[in-house]
Design a protein around this motif. Structure first.
Motif, PDB file in Angstrom:
ATOM      1  N   UNK A  64      33.159  27.117  46.682  1.00  0.00           N
ATOM      2  CA  UNK A  64      33.584  28.423  46.931  1.00  0.00           C
ATOM      3  C   UNK A  64      32.812  29.387  46.157  1.00  0.00           C
ATOM      4  N   UNK A  65      32.999  30.813  47.295  1.00  0.00           N
ATOM      5  CA  UNK A  65      31.559  31.595  46.510  1.00  0.00           C
ATOM      6  C   UNK A  65      30.077  30.643  46.448  1.00  0.00           C
ATOM      7  N   UNK A  66      29.304  29.811  47.175  1.00  0.00           N
ATOM      8  CA  UNK A  66      28.292  29.542  46.578  1.00  0.00           C
ATOM      9  C   UNK A  66      27.502  29.821  46.822  1.00  0.00           C
ATOM     10  N   UNK A  67      26.970  31.331  47.717  1.00  0.00           N
ATOM     11  CA  UNK A  67      25.488  31.995  47.343  1.00  0.00           C
ATOM     12  C   UNK A  67      25.966  32.937  45.667  1.00  0.00           C
ATOM     13  N   UNK A  68      27.344  33.460  45.548  1.00  0.00           N
ATOM     14  CA  UNK A  68      27.636  34.191  44.472  1.00  0.00           C
ATOM     15  C   UNK A  68      27.032  33.297  43.273  1.00  0.00           C
ATOM     16  N   UNK A  69      27.416  32.377  42.776  1.00  0.00           N
ATOM     17  CA  UNK A  69      27.281  31.582  42.163  1.00  0.00           C
ATOM     18  C   UNK A  69      26.312  30.486  41.448  1.00  0.00           C
ATOM     19  N   UNK A  70      25.560  30.348  42.709  1.00  0.00           N
ATOM     20  CA  UNK A  70      23.957  29.462  43.220  1.00  0.00           C
ATOM     21  C   UNK A  70      23.060  30.742  42.371  1.00  0.00           C
ATOM     22  N   UNK A  71      23.844  32.344  43.057  1.00  0.00           N
ATOM     23  CA  UNK A  71      22.749  33.021  42.543  1.00  0.00           C
ATOM     24  C   UNK A  71      22.571  33.552  41.089  1.00  0.00           C
ATOM     25  N   UNK A  72      24.221  33.418  40.538  1.00  0.00           N
ATOM     26  CA  UNK A  72      24.137  33.664  38.759  1.00  0.00           C
ATOM     27  C   UNK A  72      23.776  32.758  38.284  1.00  0.00           C
ATOM     28  N   UNK A  73      23.363  31.437  38.568  1.00  0.00           N
ATOM     29  CA  UNK A  73      22.310  30.415  37.667  1.00  0.00           C
ATOM     30  C   UNK A  73      21.293  30.817  37.759  1.00  0.00           C
ATOM     31  N   UNK A  74      20.595  31.598  38.991  1.00  0.00           N
ATOM     32  CA  UNK A  74      19.003  31.302  39.073  1.00  0.00           C
ATOM     33  C   UNK A  74      18.866  32.261  38.794  1.00  0.00           C
ATOM     34  N   UNK A  75      19.127  33.476  38.408  1.00  0.00           N
ATOM     35  CA  UNK A  75      19.416  34.527  38.021  1.00  0.00           C
ATOM     36  C   UNK A  75      19.388  33.951  35.847  1.00  0.00           C
ATOM     37  N   UNK A  76      20.401  33.250  35.596  1.00  0.00           N
ATOM     38  CA  UNK A  76      19.838  32.604  33.919  1.00  0.00           C
ATOM     39  C   UNK A  76      19.232  31.374  33.883  1.00  0.00           C
TER      40      UNK A  76
END
Length: 258
Positions: A179-191
Motif C-alpha cells: 500500500x502507498x508504494x510510491x509514497x513509501x519508496x519516495x520517502x526511503x529514497x529521500x532518506x
C-alpha cells in the motif's frame, strides 16, 4: 482430531488446515482475528531536547543539507562498500504503508553491468531528446545542461537501482498487496540521498523513461518496478554544477493557526 506430531500438517484448534508459511488459520475467523491484534512495545531510544538544543539542531541540519547538490561529474575514486550498506540501512528506517517496506535496492559496481545500463539508458534518452519530449519540458531542462549523454553511469563507482514492489509473495506463492508504494519508496529514497550526503558522497536522481530495462539487466522480478537510478560517489574535483536557486520558506510553506 488431526495428529499433533511434528510431522503432521499444521492445524488450528478447530481442526482447519493452516497456511504452510504461517500460523494463521485460513478458515477460522477466531484465529485470523488473533493474528491481526497489534503488539506494542515501549517507544525505543526517544531523546528529548531543550528548546534551545532543538533550535541548534534544526539550524545545523538545515545548513548541512543546504550544501547538498545534485552532481553529474563524478570521480571514479573507490568508496568502501560498508559505507553504502550503512546508508541503505538508514534508508530502510523510512515509514511505509502498513509497514510493508515495499522497496528493493540493487547496488551495482560491476563495470560491465554499468556499461549495459548506460547503453540502455542512453537509447531511451536519445528518443527523449530526439522528439519524445515536448518542447516545454526541454525548455525546463535547459538550465541544467542535460542531454542524451550519460557518462556518469559508468564513471560513478556505484549505481543504486531502487525498485518499488507493488506486492510481495509468500513462500507458498500467494500475493501480499503493498500500500502507498510510491509514497513509501519516495520517502526511503529521500532518506538515502540525505544519508549519502551526510557521509560526504554525492548522488544524482536519474530517471530515464521507461526504465524496464533495469529489470532485465539486473534480474528483478515482475512485481518490482524501477523507481529511480542513483549514481553515487565522490564529486569530481573541480567539477561544476548549475547556478540554481532554491525556493524560500515563504514560497513553499504556509502556517494555519498560531
Amino acid at each position: 482430531m488431526p495428529s499433533t506430531a511434528s510431522t503432521a500438517e499444521p492445524y488450528c484448534e478447530r481442526g482447519s488446515l493452516l497456511a504452510l508459511d504461517s500460523v494463521v488459520c485460513l478458515i477460522c475467523p477466531l484465529s485470523r482475528e488473533r493474528s491481526m491484534k497489534p503488539k506494542y512495545i515501549p517507544l525505543p531510544d526517544y531523546r528529548k531536547y531543550s528548546v534551545e538544543e532543538m533550535r541548534r539542531r534544526a539550524v545545523g541540519f538545515r545548513q548541512e543539507l543546504q550544501r547538498r547538490r545534485t552532481v553529474r561529474q563524478f570521480s571514479s575514486r573507490h568508496v568502501p562498500r560498508e559505507i553504502i550498506e550503512e546508508c541503505l540501512r538508514t534508508a530502510g528506517t523510512a515509514p511505509s504503508g502498513a509497514n510493508k517496506q515495499p522497496w528493493h535496492f540493487v547496488v551495482v559496481s560491476d563495470p560491465e553491468v554499468k556499461r549495459r545500463i548506460r547503453e540502455a539508458a542512453e537509447r531511451e534518452e536519445r528518443e527523449f531528446y530526439g522528439g519524445r519530449a515536448p518542447q516545454d519540458w526541454l525548455e525546463a531542462l535547459a538550465p541544467l545542461g542535460t542531454d542524451q549523454h550519460k557518462p556518469f553511469l559508468e564513471v560513478a563507482p556505484y549505481l543504486i537501482a531502487i525498485f518499488a514492489q507493488s506486492y510481495d509473495l509468500t513462500t507458498a506463492g500467494a500475493k501480499v498487496k503493498h500500500y502507498y508504494v510510491q509514497e513509501s519508496v519516495g520517502i526511503a529514497t529521500g532518506i538515502l540521498i540525505t544519508a549519502l550526503h551526510h557521509v560526504g558522497l554525492a548522488s544524482l536522481t536519474h530517471t530515464p523513461s521507461p526504465m524496464r530495462f533495469l529489470n532485465e539487466i539486473l534480474g528483478r522480478p515482475d512485481n518490482e518496478r524501477p523507481f529511480i537510478l542513483l549514481p553515487i560517489g565522490y564529486p569530481l574535483e573541480g567539477g561544476k554544477v548549475p547556478d540554481l536557486r532554491r525556493k524560500t520558506l515563504d514560497e513553499v510553506a504556509v502556517t494555519v493557526g498560531e
